[in-house]
Design a protein around this motif. Structure first.
Motif, short mmCIF file in Angstrom:
data_model
loop_
_atom_site.label_atom_id
_atom_site.label_comp_id
_atom_site.label_asym_id
_atom_site.label_seq_id
_atom_site.Cartn_x
_atom_site.Cartn_y
_atom_site.Cartn_z
N LEU A 295 1.86 1.75 -3.57
CA LEU A 295 0.70 2.14 -4.37
C LEU A 295 0.35 3.60 -4.11
O LEU A 295 -0.03 4.34 -5.01
N ALA A 296 0.52 4.01 -2.84
CA ALA A 296 0.12 5.36 -2.42
C ALA A 296 0.98 6.45 -3.03
O ALA A 296 0.63 7.62 -2.99
N VAL A 297 2.14 6.06 -3.58
CA VAL A 297 2.97 7.05 -4.24
C VAL A 297 3.18 6.71 -5.71
O VAL A 297 4.16 7.13 -6.33
N ALA B 76 0.82 -1.22 0.00
CA ALA B 76 0.00 0.00 0.00
C ALA B 76 0.85 1.27 0.00
O ALA B 76 0.49 2.26 -0.63
N ALA B 77 2.00 1.22 0.69
CA ALA B 77 2.84 2.42 0.76
C ALA B 77 3.50 2.72 -0.58
O ALA B 77 3.89 3.87 -0.84
N PHE C 219 10.68 3.38 2.98
CA PHE C 219 9.61 3.97 2.18
C PHE C 219 10.00 5.18 1.36
O PHE C 219 9.32 5.51 0.39
N ARG C 220 11.13 5.84 1.71
CA ARG C 220 11.50 6.99 0.88
C ARG C 220 11.95 6.55 -0.51
O ARG C 220 12.07 7.36 -1.41
N PHE D 113 2.98 -0.38 11.02
CA PHE D 113 2.56 -0.87 9.70
C PHE D 113 3.17 -2.23 9.42
O PHE D 113 3.11 -2.73 8.31
N ARG E 219 0.67 -4.96 8.46
CA ARG E 219 0.20 -4.69 7.10
C ARG E 219 1.23 -5.14 6.07
O ARG E 219 0.92 -5.87 5.12
#
Ligand SMILES: Cc1cc2nc3c(=O)[nH]c(=O)nc-3n(C[C@H](O)[C@H](O)[C@H](O)COP(=O)(O)O)c2cc1C
Lengths: 508, 158
Positions: free
Chosen positions: A14-16, A11-12, A47-48, A189, A192
């Motif tokens: 997809l979110a970007v 999701a992280a 995540f970056r 998270f 997830r």
């Protein structure tokens, strides 16, 4: 020749824009007359770098990130499909210090394999723990879990082996395993990521747990805020069912409905039974009388996901890692204003300062750190003066804080700690299940009282009232929602008293 | 874009409820399925579920009203959940919140007058290192600033 690419569908990512990046890659490949295969993985957890695109080369996988869809054409022209140089090229991801410093047991496959490929899972050692367990007596499995020193990763840190033994020894018409995937704590998270990136590992852990305690049915209670995780878990279970792998009994995914308190185990059981998510008084423990009154093993996602490794590598290997009474690895989740935000799996024992300053490399904004909230919305705010606290259940508790589910939320110097204390109380008021008065009413009074302090109305007496309210909530609440809300409130008050002054006072 | 909710249809509702009625603790899965079909759970729908499950209307109503997710009236064409929790706060969520509520002209729990979007608070979406974050229908969106925030607002209004 077909180039194999890997792009997360976590999701992280997809979110970007990960899906847009995949579309752009396919287009660019078509234009360049190159054949590509895109494997959608979980996230590696830094995540970056998302969306992170990896390509398989003779020297292993080479990463590029963060890739935005409109950079794809340029990247492909520069030779992305062959692992060529580019300013977004990070080399082999596992060589980055953030990954090289980790000890990945639970998250070993996350971001690497196709989460829905049983072949990938098996080829990377999957189901080895289950095979061992199937050759063991239930009591022997329980002994292994006890010997590993594993403690519940949902927040309370209760020894897993003891809980398993209680459920094994309890009698009932039938037994259940209920996996707590409600993961409501802000700053966390890991559940997830695991469900999206390696769902078979959780299923393997569940099957071992079912065999060990004698349960023929399991539920995975996934919060509704995680549609992707619920979807991946459901698909993974369908694949397992189709392959005849659910020999111990069926496993069913259930969706929560947006109530934080349903992460509390007895409220979760009520919710699974189709009722209001109100907390039950304990005793009886769920291990004795849980779901539908039957003996029920409740464990967090990460607790269950640690089990296959414990069995396949041996409990001693797991117990050899860690600090004090916190054994094995912790899934530390770096969140908030932190440069290297993401998942850092490491043996317990690094200090809070090492985690946020060395691993996290400080804030993303470049501003100084003022506070770190550890352990979710019911956890304490730590000032920099407590950065020498080792990441360990007992050490955090000794500083009036908690490790909880392992989230660390970094705040920079613009944070207003009175605002944070007010939010903690407001959150408790919104999410209270309403069953006990200290939580339901105490939180509402608390918000009013913080407002009075900030308005400069009788601040001395109001501060005293807050401490008094916190005392009542701590000792009088039915569960830890009311019982622990005092931690963020009092830590803000005690470590950052300068923020609890009316504007005119502060100016003086 | 999520498919538009179907108009109320008692026979269809009964079919959905019966399809789930055999589950242990069936009420939440039933409510989720009803809401997915009709966009909300009307009092009629809740009463029908109670009747088929053989529980009291009061009990069904109690469950319906306990959970933040369940709606008793139809939402806008889109549902935008904006994360208000701590990790997003630490990354500027309060500014984004002010921007979104100002731009849409609604507060949390409200639907824009053109029925385009219902704005809801979320307390964590698990995107805690990439905030501020939101869920538009079921699509996660993070690092809400600049063009991505503008696009989110445009998509929500569409
Ligand atoms: C308000 C509240 C919320 C909780 N939320 C969660 C959660 O989201 N996930 C979780 O695993 N445990 C949560 N817990 C802890 C559970 O009650 C329980 O201790 C845990 O699921 C047991 O599993 P473990 O022993 O594997 O940690 C919460 C507790 C409270 C009081």
């Amino acid at each position: 020749m077909t180039s194999r690419l890997f792009v997360p569908k976590d999701a992280a990512a997809l979110a970007v824009g990960a899906d847009e990046v995949v579309r752009a890659l396919t287009q660019a490949a078509g234009k360049a007359g190159r054949r590509i295969e895109v494997v959608r993985t979980g996230s590696r957890g830094l995540f970056r770098l998302e969306p992170l695109v990896e390509v398989e080369t003779d020297e292993g996988r080479i990463g590029y990130g963060p890739v935005s869809p409109d950079e794809v054409a340029e990247l492909v022209a520069a030779g992305l499909f062959d692992g060529a140089e580019h300013r977004l090229r990070i080399g082999p991801p596992e060589a980055l210090p953030f990954f090289a410093r980790q000890t990945r047991l639970t998250f070993a496959r996350c971001g690497i394999i196709d989460p829905l490929s049983l072949n990938d899972y098996r080829a990377s050692g999957g189901f080895a723990g289950l095979e061992k367990a199937r050759a063991m007596a239930p009591q022997a499995i329980v002994e292994a879990v006890k010997a590993s020193g594993l403690r519940g990763r949902g927040g309370a840190g209760f020894p897993a082996g003891i809980k398993w033994e209680t459920v094994l020894g309890a009698s009932g018409a039938r037994k259940y395993v209920a996996c707590n995937a409600d993961e409501g704590d802000s700053g966390t998270f890991a559940d997830r990521m695991l469900m999206e990136g390696d769902p078979f590992l959780l299923i393997e852990g569940l099957l071992i747990a079912m065999r060990a305690v004698g349960a023929a049915k399991a539920f995975v209670y996934v919060r509704s805020e995680y549609p992707q995780a619920a979807q991946t878990m459901t698909e993974a279970l369908t694949l397992c069912r189709g392959a005849g792998l659910l020999a111990e009994g069926d496993i069913e995914v259930r969706l929560g409905a947006g109530a934080y308190v349903c992460g509390e185990e007895t409220a979760m059981l009520e919710s699974l039974e189709g009722r209001r998510g109100q907390v039950r008084a304990k005793p009886p423990l769920p291990a004795h009388a849980g779901l539908f009154g039957q003996p029920t093993l409740v464990n967090n996602v990460l607790t269950l996901a640690a089990i296959p490794t414990i069995l396949s590598a041996g409990p001693e290997a797991y117990a050899a890692l860690g600090f004090g009474r916190s054994r094995g690895t912790a899934a530390v989740q770096l969140a908030g204003d932190v440069k290297n935000g993401g998942l850092f799996e490491t043996p317990f024992g690094l200090t809070l300062g090492e985690l946020v300053l060395q691993i996290g490399e400080g804030t993303e904004s470049g501003r100084p750190i003022r506070a770190v909230q550890a352990g979710g919305p019911l956890g304490a705010y730590f000032p920099a003066s407590l950065f020498d606290t080792p990441f360990d259940y007992e050490a955090f508790a000794a500083k009036d804080g908690l490790v909880g589910h392992g989230g660390l939320v970094v705040f920079n110097d613009t944070v207003d700690m009175a605002e944070q204390a007010r939010f903690a109380l407001e959150f408790c008021a919104v999410e209270s299940c309403g069953k006990c008065t200290p939580c339901r009413l105490g939180a509402v009074r608390g918000v009013e009282t913080v407002d009075r302090i900030l308005a400069g109305r009788d601040p001395g007496a109001s501060l005293e009232l807050i401490r008094d309210l916190c005392d009542t909530m701590k000792f009088g609440s039915l569960c830890a929602l009311g019982g622990l809300t005092p931690l963020p409130v009092l830590s803000a008050l005690n470590h950052f008293p300068e923020d609890f002054r009316a504007p005119h006072e502060a100016a003086e | 874009m999520t498919p538009a909710p179907a108009p109320w249809d008692e026979a269809r509702a009964a079919q959905i409820i019966r399809a789930h009625a055999g589950l242990e603790g069936a009420l939440l899965p039933i409510f989720h399925a009803l809401q997915a079909e009709f966009g909300c759970i009307s009092d009629e729908a809740a009463a029908l579920a109670a009747e088929i499950l053989n529980i009291s209307r009061a009990e069904a109503h109690g469950v319906l009203t306990f959970y933040h997710d369940f709606r008793r009236s139809p939402p806008g064409r889109h549902v935008l959940k904006l994360c208000r929790a701590e990790a997003c706060q630490a990354r500027g969520a309060r500014t984004v919140e002010a921007r979104v509520t100002g731009e849409l002209g609604v507060g949390f729990g409200e639907t824009t007058s053109d029925a385009a979007v219902t704005l809801l608070p979320a307390y964590c979406l698990g995107l805690c290192a990439s905030g501020p974050a939101a869920l538009l229908d079921e699509r996660p969106v993070a690092r809400l600033e600049g063009e991505r925030l503008e696009r989110l607002i445009r998509d929500a209004r569409a």
